[in-house]
Design an enzyme around this catalytic site. Structure first.
Site, PDB file in Angstrom:
ATOM      1  N   ASP A 142       5.982   1.112   7.548  1.00  0.00           N
ATOM      2  CA  ASP A 142       4.629   0.742   7.102  1.00  0.00           C
ATOM      3  C   ASP A 142       4.178   1.648   5.974  1.00  0.00           C
ATOM      4  O   ASP A 142       3.498   2.628   6.213  1.00  0.00           O
ATOM      5  CB  ASP A 142       3.683   0.831   8.295  1.00  0.00           C
ATOM      6  CG  ASP A 142       2.360   0.155   8.059  1.00  0.00           C
ATOM      7  OD1 ASP A 142       2.211  -0.522   7.023  1.00  0.00           O
ATOM      8  OD2 ASP A 142       1.460   0.305   8.900  1.00  0.00           O
TER       9      ASP A 142
ATOM     10  N   GLU B 258       4.123  -6.155   3.820  1.00  0.00           N
ATOM     11  CA  GLU B 258       3.987  -5.580   5.163  1.00  0.00           C
ATOM     12  C   GLU B 258       5.241  -5.886   5.991  1.00  0.00           C
ATOM     13  O   GLU B 258       5.938  -6.873   5.747  1.00  0.00           O
ATOM     14  CB  GLU B 258       2.754  -6.148   5.859  1.00  0.00           C
ATOM     15  CG  GLU B 258       1.432  -5.645   5.303  1.00  0.00           C
ATOM     16  CD  GLU B 258       1.058  -4.254   5.795  1.00  0.00           C
ATOM     17  OE1 GLU B 258       1.843  -3.638   6.539  1.00  0.00           O
ATOM     18  OE2 GLU B 258      -0.035  -3.778   5.419  1.00  0.00           O
TER      19      GLU B 258
ATOM     20  N   HIS C  81       3.595   2.999  12.597  1.00  0.00           N
ATOM     21  CA  HIS C  81       2.743   4.079  13.121  1.00  0.00           C
ATOM     22  C   HIS C  81       3.398   4.855  14.263  1.00  0.00           C
ATOM     23  O   HIS C  81       2.811   5.814  14.772  1.00  0.00           O
ATOM     24  CB  HIS C  81       1.379   3.560  13.585  1.00  0.00           C
ATOM     25  CG  HIS C  81       0.607   2.842  12.536  1.00  0.00           C
ATOM     26  ND1 HIS C  81      -0.680   2.388  12.739  1.00  0.00           N
ATOM     27  CD2 HIS C  81       0.910   2.483  11.256  1.00  0.00           C
ATOM     28  CE1 HIS C  81      -1.127   1.787  11.658  1.00  0.00           C
ATOM     29  NE2 HIS C  81      -0.174   1.834  10.734  1.00  0.00           N
TER      30      HIS C  81
ATOM     31  N   GLU D 254      -5.147   1.867   2.586  1.00  0.00           N
ATOM     32  CA  GLU D 254      -5.090   0.671   3.431  1.00  0.00           C
ATOM     33  C   GLU D 254      -5.257   1.026   4.901  1.00  0.00           C
ATOM     34  O   GLU D 254      -5.803   0.238   5.676  1.00  0.00           O
ATOM     35  CB  GLU D 254      -3.761  -0.065   3.218  1.00  0.00           C
ATOM     36  CG  GLU D 254      -3.698  -1.449   3.848  1.00  0.00           C
ATOM     37  CD  GLU D 254      -3.247  -1.469   5.305  1.00  0.00           C
ATOM     38  OE1 GLU D 254      -3.387  -2.529   5.963  1.00  0.00           O
ATOM     39  OE2 GLU D 254      -2.737  -0.436   5.801  1.00  0.00           O
ATOM     40  N   GLU D 255      -4.782   2.211   5.282  1.00  0.00           N
ATOM     41  CA  GLU D 255      -4.759   2.591   6.698  1.00  0.00           C
ATOM     42  C   GLU D 255      -6.065   3.232   7.154  1.00  0.00           C
ATOM     43  O   GLU D 255      -6.095   3.924   8.172  1.00  0.00           O
ATOM     44  CB  GLU D 255      -3.601   3.558   6.958  1.00  0.00           C
ATOM     45  CG  GLU D 255      -2.217   3.008   6.646  1.00  0.00           C
ATOM     46  CD  GLU D 255      -1.741   1.989   7.665  1.00  0.00           C
ATOM     47  OE1 GLU D 255      -2.536   1.594   8.542  1.00  0.00           O
ATOM     48  OE2 GLU D 255      -0.575   1.566   7.574  1.00  0.00           O
TER      49      GLU D 255
ATOM     50  N   HIS E 232       0.829  -1.208   0.000  1.00  0.00           N
ATOM     51  CA  HIS E 232       0.000   0.000   0.000  1.00  0.00           C
ATOM     52  C   HIS E 232       0.860   1.254   0.000  1.00  0.00           C
ATOM     53  O   HIS E 232       1.960   1.284   0.560  1.00  0.00           O
ATOM     54  CB  HIS E 232      -1.002  -0.005   1.149  1.00  0.00           C
ATOM     55  CG  HIS E 232      -0.407  -0.013   2.533  1.00  0.00           C
ATOM     56  ND1 HIS E 232       0.021   1.135   3.162  1.00  0.00           N
ATOM     57  CD2 HIS E 232      -0.212  -1.028   3.428  1.00  0.00           C
ATOM     58  CE1 HIS E 232       0.454   0.830   4.383  1.00  0.00           C
ATOM     59  NE2 HIS E 232       0.338  -0.467   4.559  1.00  0.00           N
TER      60      HIS E 232
ATOM     61  N   ASP F 122      -0.276   4.371   1.066  1.00  0.00           N
ATOM     62  CA  ASP F 122      -0.649   5.376   2.061  1.00  0.00           C
ATOM     63  C   ASP F 122       0.043   5.134   3.394  1.00  0.00           C
ATOM     64  O   ASP F 122       0.591   4.054   3.658  1.00  0.00           O
ATOM     65  CB  ASP F 122      -2.164   5.415   2.251  1.00  0.00           C
ATOM     66  CG  ASP F 122      -2.724   4.106   2.787  1.00  0.00           C
ATOM     67  OD1 ASP F 122      -2.239   3.033   2.384  1.00  0.00           O
ATOM     68  OD2 ASP F 122      -3.655   4.143   3.618  1.00  0.00           O
TER      69      ASP F 122
END
Length: 382
Positions: free
Chosen positions: A118, A177, A351, A148-149, A76, A78
């Site tokens: 991430d 991931e 994150h 995705e987030e 992903h 984002d």
């Protein structure tokens, strides 16, 4: 008259480490992926061995070599919101600094910044290999997607699968991931729900005239505190479940007895149970309360018994582990495609404000994928 935003150039001949830095320095919080999607699409246009399709801010690129088997590799674009951690920077973490980090960080050379873990390091590796591998031993479908987030209904991979199911005809899938360059099979499922209590408003100076909905939420919190999460073995991997309050809201004003309270609960469940069974279990735990299901995503079984998965695991080495968080391997699994997680970065730093990826993990993932996809290892076959 509006002026188009210039496309940020991406050099796919750069090292995967430098390409990670380039990608991370393009802000792409969920819902704001247009600039990075533009950059990816423009960079891939220089490679005639790839058929490139754009759908929204999701990019697909395919080889059509007539191989007997096809592998989908996805990541992903984002990130979660930036918090003072862009632009990126290189840093060296000493043994002393590493020992002081509660996440158990390993000393070494890192790239620091939002998205490094991430999951733009994984995307960087994928983009570099997509550009360079003109003759892989399997046909490849590369997928880089938006949103995705955020909530499941916006997920670019899910939207692409609905609009272009032909792009999801594959024998095996790999999601980049963060796994610290180790293979992680399957993933836990996730359900988010709000559990409500109700009362009656009154002036707080005459509280006896009302019913306090926040006080009425105490049994919900007690059940959560008393819950003992299970560890469930699935195909030889141990998945740890979790049931937690992740938010609570209620209250009208500082002098008003509240008439409603909502406890936001997240249930992470092992891939031994389908989504419907997990939801039924959640409702049973909070029987007697009003429940509103906000978001739900099914789990994925490990998928390591598939022949291509076994070949891949042998090629990159190590022992497969479970993926505790939900990832889009579940989307592939739901389509009948065995899938695993494999990418650089420590999931504990995903994150985080000090998000950072070890440089040697980026190069290790590139080497592992390259060797397998080109037949450099003993396990890969056409």
């Amino acid at each position: 008259m509006s002026v188009a935003t210039p496309i940020v150039p991406l050099d796919l001949t750069a090292s995967s480490v430098e390409l990670t830095r380039m990608l991370c320095d393009i802000p792409s919080e969920s819902g704001d992926e247009a600039r990075i999607a533009d950059a990816v699409e423009a960079a891939l246009a220089h490679y005639p061995h790839l058929q490139v399709l754009r759908f929204g801010n999701t990019i697909a690129a395919r080889t059509t070599l007539g191989r007997a088997r096809r592998v989908a590799i996805a990541g992903h674009l984002d990130t979660v919101p930036i918090n003072g951690n862009v632009p990126t920077r290189f840093e060296t973490l000493s043994p002393e600094d590493a020992a002081a980090d509660v996440a158990g960080t390993i000393p070494g050379e890192y790239l620091w910044g939002r998205g490094t873990v991430d999951m733009k390091a994984g995307v960087a590796v994928q983009l570099k290999l997509a550009a360079e591998l003109v003759n892989p031993v399997v046909d490849l479908t590369w997928l880089w997607y938006e949103n995705e987030e955020t909530s499941a209904e916006l997920n670019g991979l899910g939207l692409l699968a609905a609009a272009h199911p032909e792009l999801f005809e594959a024998d095996f899938a790999i999601l980049g991931e963060p796994t610290m360059a180790q293979v992680e099979g399957g993933c836990n499922g996730s359900i988010r729900a709000e559990i409500y209590t109700h009362g009656r408003r009154a002036h707080s100076a005459r509280a006896w005239a009302g019913v306090n909905a926040i006080h009425a939420a105490a049994p919900i919190l007690a059940r959560l505190a008393a819950h003992e999460p299970a560890t469930v073995s699935v195909e030889g991997l141990d998945y740890r479940e979790g049931l937690n309050a992740v938010g609570i809201r209620g209250g009208v004003a500082g002098n008003v007895i509240p008439d409603e309270c909502a406890v936001h609960v997240n249930y992470r469940f092992a891939p031994d149970k389908p989504l419907e069974e997990a939801e039924a279990q959640l409702r049973a735990w909070f029987d007697g309360f009003e429940i509103d299901i906000l978001d739900r995503s099914g789990a994925a079984r490990p998928g390591l018994d598939a022949p291509l998965a076994q070949e891949f695991l042998r090629a990159v080495g190590g022992v497969a582990k479970p993926k505790y968080g939900w990832t889009d391997v579940a989307r592939f699994s739901a389509l009948g495609i065995p899938a695993v997680n494999y990418g650089p970065g420590d999931p504990q730093k995903a994150h985080a404000d000090d998000e950072r990826v070890r440089l040697d993990e980026i190069t290790a993932v590139e080497r592992g994928l390259r060797d397998w996809l080109t037949g450099e290892d003993a396990g890969a076959t056409a």
